[in-house]
Enzyme design. Structure first.
Site, PDB file in Angstrom:
ATOM      1  N   HIS A  25      -8.397   5.301  -8.472  1.00 34.46           N
ATOM      2  CA  HIS A  25      -6.604   4.796  -8.672  1.00 34.46           C
ATOM      3  C   HIS A  25      -7.039   4.897 -10.441  1.00 34.46           C
ATOM      4  O   HIS A  25      -7.650   4.093 -11.117  1.00 34.46           O
ATOM      5  CB  HIS A  25      -7.282   3.178  -8.758  1.00 34.46           C
ATOM      6  CG  HIS A  25      -6.553   2.299  -8.436  1.00 34.46           C
ATOM      7  ND1 HIS A  25      -6.053   0.489  -8.196  1.00 34.46           N
ATOM      8  CD2 HIS A  25      -4.714   2.815  -8.304  1.00 34.46           C
ATOM      9  CE1 HIS A  25      -4.908   0.516  -7.693  1.00 34.46           C
ATOM     10  NE2 HIS A  25      -3.831   2.069  -8.567  1.00 34.46           N
ATOM     11  N   TYR A  61      -4.866  -4.718  -6.514  1.00 28.85           N
ATOM     12  CA  TYR A  61      -4.009  -5.412  -6.502  1.00 28.85           C
ATOM     13  C   TYR A  61      -3.786  -7.391  -6.096  1.00 28.85           C
ATOM     14  O   TYR A  61      -4.673  -8.147  -4.857  1.00 28.85           O
ATOM     15  CB  TYR A  61      -3.255  -5.349  -5.127  1.00 28.85           C
ATOM     16  CG  TYR A  61      -2.760  -3.879  -5.584  1.00 28.85           C
ATOM     17  CD1 TYR A  61      -2.055  -3.359  -6.383  1.00 28.85           C
ATOM     18  CD2 TYR A  61      -2.309  -3.194  -4.234  1.00 28.85           C
ATOM     19  CE1 TYR A  61      -2.091  -1.906  -6.358  1.00 28.85           C
ATOM     20  CE2 TYR A  61      -2.339  -2.175  -4.411  1.00 28.85           C
ATOM     21  CZ  TYR A  61      -2.510  -1.094  -5.478  1.00 28.85           C
ATOM     22  OH  TYR A  61      -1.663   0.064  -5.075  1.00 28.85           O
TER      23      TYR A  61
END
Length: 334
Positions: A138, A55
């Site tokens: 992830h 992010y």
């Protein structure tokens, strides 16, 4: 281990703050705006927060850590993710992977045991904290990795998850699990390994029920607690079908999704129910689901989500959705 995501203190609302917008997903958020959002979430009782190196190439972790470091460490749950490593590069593009004005790093996949340890340690340095309460693997899915997906899956099973268990034993991480928007890869991992938690984005929502038949029952039976992201399916369940072009899974919504959402909207109008309220409340009824992690960009969006979770919805509304085939018979309702 037994793990539960804490609801909002005081209100009991099962809502956490997702950190992708804090990394400037699609548009920039200033440091002051990011801090204002995290502070507002905290003061409203939020005690569950999620972020990732992906992010904003570490920007979300920096911002979230700065906002939370002054709070008692045992008073909140913080998750981040492994699988991508960041390497400094002054020439790195400042817009990548949908994030804008990001930090000057290059991103590379690394699911190795050594890469997993480095990822956790790097995240802790960016956060300025000594442990993660949750560490997710992830995006180990086929849509992300294509022809390399079988190799990635094998490495997750043989290296990543064992490395996370070791880090858990050392006290650097608490619960471990997967963070993905793909049901199949979770089922593949569960066929060979145990984990504690799942961050599932977009696959159990008012519109997309693909996790319901097999995955969520397995999670319930095996004690895997689920945090849901993407309950608005990247936009269409927040904005509806009118106005600007609706999006589903971060792309223009296919006709079938638009038509189905329009039918849900019609039921919402007949019962005076906000589409956003229905979208937030529906998935929380499943016994495997602990919490919805909301990727709010502004304080107003966070406050709206709280209001939508408090919105009273009559049982007849859910019954009508079921009669019209808009939610499955097997789906629990609030």
């Amino acid at each position: 281990m037994t793990f539960f995501f804490p609801p909002c203190a005081g209100s009991g609302l099962r809502l956490g703050l997702g950190g992708a917008p804090l990394g400037n997903l699609f548009e920039a958020v200033s440091n002051d705006e990011a801090r204002e959002l995290v502070d507002a979430a905290w003061h409203s009782g939020c005690r569950s927060f999620d972020t990732a190196p992906h992010y904003g190439h570490g920007l979300s972790e920096h911002r979230l850590g700065a906002a939370l470091r002054g709070q008692p460490r045992d008073s909140f749950v913080l998750s981040s993710k492994v699988g991508r490593l960041l390497t400094p590069d002054a020439a790195a593009a400042r817009t990548q992977h949908g994030y804008v004005d990001i930090l000057p790093f290059r991103q590379a996949w690394d699911f190795s045991a050594a890469g997993t340890r480095r990822s956790v340690e790097d995240s802790l340095q960016r956060l300025g904290l000594a442990r993660l309460d949750v560490a997710y693997v992830h995006d180990p899915d086929a849509a992300t990795h294509g022809a390399h997906a079988p190799r990635v899956l094998r490495q997750v099973l043989d290296e990543t998850l064992p490395a996370l268990r070791q880090l858990q034993h050392e006290g650097l991480v608490g619960a471990i699990g997967l963070g993905t928007n793909d049901v199949d890869v979770v089922l593949q991992v569960l066929a060979e390994a145990d984990f504690d938690v799942l961050m599932l984005a977009g696959r159990y929502s008012l519109l997309d029920h693909s996790a319901l038949p097999e995955l969520l029952p397995q999670c319930t039976a095996r004690g895997v607690r689920v945090a849901l992201g993407g309950v608005f399916n990247s936009g269409i369940l927040a904005t509806g079908t009118r106005g600007s072009a609706p999006t589903f899974n971060y792309a223009p919504a296919a006709r079938e999704w638009v038509e189905r959402t329009a039918r849900i909207e019609a039921v919402c109008e007949n019962f005076d129910v906000s589409l956003r309220a229905a979208a937030l409340q529906f998935p929380l009824a499943h016994p495997a689901v602990d919490i919805v992690m909301l990727g709010a960009r502004t304080v107003a969006q966070w406050q709206d989500a709280q209001a939508m979770l408090r919105h009273s919805i009559a049982p007849e509304f859910w019954a009508e959705l079921r009669v019209q085939g808009l939610i499955p018979d097997a789906a629990p309702t609030p």
